[in-house]
Design a protein around this motif. Structure first.
Motif, PDB file in Angstrom:
ATOM      1  N   THR A   1      12.544 -22.374  23.142  1.00 25.48           N
ATOM      2  CA  THR A   1      13.404 -21.071  22.679  1.00 25.48           C
ATOM      3  C   THR A   1      13.897 -21.479  21.166  1.00 25.48           C
ATOM      4  O   THR A   1      13.366 -20.291  20.387  1.00 25.48           O
ATOM      5  N   PHE A   2      14.434 -22.395  21.017  1.00 24.98           N
ATOM      6  CA  PHE A   2      14.816 -22.706  19.464  1.00 24.98           C
ATOM      7  C   PHE A   2      13.688 -22.923  18.541  1.00 24.98           C
ATOM      8  O   PHE A   2      13.863 -22.205  17.467  1.00 24.98           O
ATOM      9  N   PHE A   3      12.458 -23.426  18.847  1.00 27.46           N
ATOM     10  CA  PHE A   3      11.575 -23.752  18.132  1.00 27.46           C
ATOM     11  C   PHE A   3      10.352 -22.641  18.294  1.00 27.46           C
ATOM     12  O   PHE A   3       9.342 -22.856  17.446  1.00 27.46           O
ATOM     13  N   GLN A   4      10.589 -21.766  19.246  1.00 28.14           N
ATOM     14  CA  GLN A   4       9.442 -20.838  19.507  1.00 28.14           C
ATOM     15  C   GLN A   4       8.297 -21.593  20.006  1.00 28.14           C
ATOM     16  O   GLN A   4       7.011 -21.153  19.127  1.00 28.14           O
ATOM     17  N   LEU A   5       8.123 -22.791  20.519  1.00 33.98           N
ATOM     18  CA  LEU A   5       6.942 -23.501  20.707  1.00 33.98           C
ATOM     19  C   LEU A   5       5.933 -22.632  21.733  1.00 33.98           C
ATOM     20  O   LEU A   5       6.570 -21.924  22.520  1.00 33.98           O
ATOM     21  N   GLY A   6       4.582 -22.930  21.424  1.00 35.42           N
ATOM     22  CA  GLY A   6       3.737 -22.239  22.210  1.00 35.42           C
ATOM     23  C   GLY A   6       3.438 -20.692  21.478  1.00 35.42           C
ATOM     24  O   GLY A   6       2.250 -20.079  22.022  1.00 35.42           O
ATOM     25  N   GLY A   7       4.368 -20.253  20.889  1.00 38.95           N
ATOM     26  CA  GLY A   7       4.032 -19.059  20.378  1.00 38.95           C
ATOM     27  C   GLY A   7       3.847 -17.895  21.201  1.00 38.95           C
ATOM     28  O   GLY A   7       4.613 -17.877  22.036  1.00 38.95           O
ATOM     29  N   SER A   8       2.582 -16.848  21.098  1.00 41.29           N
ATOM     30  CA  SER A   8       2.717 -15.843  21.970  1.00 41.29           C
ATOM     31  C   SER A   8       2.688 -16.258  23.554  1.00 41.29           C
ATOM     32  O   SER A   8       3.031 -15.360  24.147  1.00 41.29           O
ATOM     33  N   SER A   9       2.048 -17.519  23.553  1.00 39.10           N
ATOM     34  CA  SER A   9       2.005 -17.924  25.013  1.00 39.10           C
ATOM     35  C   SER A   9       3.075 -18.105  25.915  1.00 39.10           C
ATOM     36  O   SER A   9       3.215 -17.999  26.939  1.00 39.10           O
ATOM     37  N   THR A  10       4.223 -18.438  25.091  1.00 36.42           N
ATOM     38  CA  THR A  10       5.328 -18.594  25.806  1.00 36.42           C
ATOM     39  C   THR A  10       6.568 -17.674  25.426  1.00 36.42           C
ATOM     40  O   THR A  10       7.639 -17.838  25.528  1.00 36.42           O
ATOM     41  N   GLU A  11       6.189 -16.491  24.696  1.00 34.08           N
ATOM     42  CA  GLU A  11       7.199 -15.497  24.212  1.00 34.08           C
ATOM     43  C   GLU A  11       7.912 -14.917  25.182  1.00 34.08           C
ATOM     44  O   GLU A  11       8.952 -14.714  24.953  1.00 34.08           O
TER      45      GLU A  11
END
Length: 454
Positions: free
Chosen positions: A109-119
């Motif tokens: 959540t903090f780094f928005q890791l994974g981009g759209s795949s983990t939105e």
């Protein structure tokens, strides 16, 4: 205690008055509403350092996960031999997994890791609602800091003993609870439900509540503050109905508070204390030859006498803060994120709400099909019913949605997560059942009032 002097009374009265002022006295806030000083201090801190609080909470959640794994896998003596650190980090494997999952969610959540795949995890309606700049964890960081430090003023200097002696005559017959629990309810009502949970958890850990009492108070009396109730009714577009709305909430909540302790699962909780000792009501029995005032004052002075060290006050407050930050925040992050994902990304709550359609139709609530999911989606977050229901045309239906959402009390993004993260003996299944029972109890009352108003 023989012949108490002026200093003995001052040791009880002065900290208790400060505690009342901080936790239970409404003051005007900057937006024109009224709230308690602890909440004002919390809001001030968020305004001053709000942009860095999510990073701090990320660090706290990650540190908690790492230290928990360290304690479970390596069992270092520096943790195992220290009661506080052992209780904080040497938890069961279930809670270890929860803390690790919370750390993963927080990082994503903090780094928005994974981009759209983990939105689905980090969006502003799921993880972002918890770990964003104005997210719930930012609020809890500030509230826990001030509430944790100053909670001893309410708990340790005799106020609960004194007040509880008088309120026992009301709380016992109506709610099957000790008189001191009225302080928990009042602090919740004027301030925030989280403060009520914290008060209850601390008193349970100290042996003042039985398991049944702690479960009842935590799930029934950690009520929604006046401030949040205003936000809900404004969001639903019925701000001009706030007074009848809040009176309706109070009536329905009172009925639920009388019924819930008398039915399962709460009625089945053990009447033993955290140490498994048998239930003991002697603290509320008035000795012959003494008035309630005399007995309550004697108990209060005795409690205050045990707390005569500033160092102990600061240490206890610091432990409270760490216990809240590291014990509760990961639970809120893990369970809150999962619940919000189910609410936002799936039809889970729509399906669960289907059985409420015939109930709402029986109560003659317009747009029953649209309103049905709001009866259960509040289990994820209390604000979701207002968001989902704000576009429903019927004012009557919107009024019912708002009032039910406030009286349900149990929602996983805050109070539910706090309860699971505390020592209060309730399970996830308990909370789900209590949520549904509160809904079924309060819905007919609220619907009846709504038909009168509209």
């Amino acid at each position: 205690m023989k012949n108490p002097g002026l200093f003995d009374y001052a040791r009880f009265i002065i900290p208790s008055i400060i505690g009342i002022l901080l936790f239970m006295t409404p003051f005007p806030a900057s937006d024109g509403s009224f709230t308690i000083p602890i909440a004002i201090l919390s809001n001030w801190l968020q305004e001053e350092i709000g942009t860095i609080i999510p990073a701090i909470m990320l660090g706290i959640i990650l540190l908690t996960a790492i230290m928990t794994l360290y304690a479970k896998l390596l069992r270092p003596q520096m943790i195992i031999r220290n009661d506080f650190w052992n209780n904080l980090f040497n938890v069961s494997w279930f809670w270890t997994v929860v803390r690790v999952v919370a750390g993963i969610f927080a990082l994503i959540t903090f780094f928005q890791l994974g981009g759209s795949s983990t939105e689905a995890i980090w969006s502003e309606y799921t993880g972002g609602l918890l770990l964003g700049n104005e997210g719930l964890l930012s609020v809890l960081f500030a509230v826990f800091l001030f509430a944790g430090m100053f909670l001893p003023l309410l708990l340790n200097f005799g106020l609960l003993e004194w007040f509880g002696t008088f309120m026992a005559k009301i709380m016992r017959p109506l709610f099957k609870l000790p008189g001191r629990s009225s302080i928990d309810a009042l602090a919740s009502w004027l301030g925030d439900g989280t403060i009520g949970v914290l008060l209850t958890s601390k008193q349970y850990e100290e042996g003042h509540y039985s398991k049944r009492e702690a479960a009842v108070i935590g799930t029934t009396f950690s009520i929604v503050s006046i401030t949040f109730s205003i936000v809900v009714i404004e969001e639903i577009g019925l701000g001009e109905y706030f007074v009848p709305f809040y009176l309706t909430v109070a009536l329905a909540g009172l009925v639920a508070a009388i019924i819930m302790p008398r039915i399962p699962p709460l009625s089945m909780k053990k009447k033993t204390y955290i140490s498994e000792a048998d239930e003991d009501d002697d603290l509320e029995e008035i000795p012959s030859g003494k008035s309630r005032l005399q007995h309550g004052t004697q108990m209060a002075l005795a409690a205050a006498k045990k707390n005569n060290s500033i160092k102990k006050f600061v240490v206890d407050g610091g432990k409270n803060i760490l216990d809240m930050w590291m014990g509760v925040a990961p639970v809120v992050m893990a369970f809150g994120t999962i619940a919000l994902i189910l609410a936002e990304e799936t039809s889970f709550f729509v399906i669960l709400g289907t059985p409420f359609v015939p109930i709402l139709e029986l109560l003659q609530i317009p747009d029953a099909a649209d309103a049905a999911q709001t009866m259960v989606v509040g289990f994820a977050d209390m604000f979701l019913p207002a968001i989902i229901g704000q576009d429903i045309p019927s004012e009557l239906t919107r009024f019912v949605i708002a009032a039910v959402s406030v009286t349900q009390l149990i929602y996983m993004s805050e109070v539910g997560g706090l309860l699971l993260g505390s020592k209060i003996p309730v399970s996830f299944l308990d909370l789900a059942i209590i949520f549904l029972l509160r809904t079924l109890i309060t819905l007919p009352i609220i619907a009846g009032v709504a038909h009168i108003l509209f």
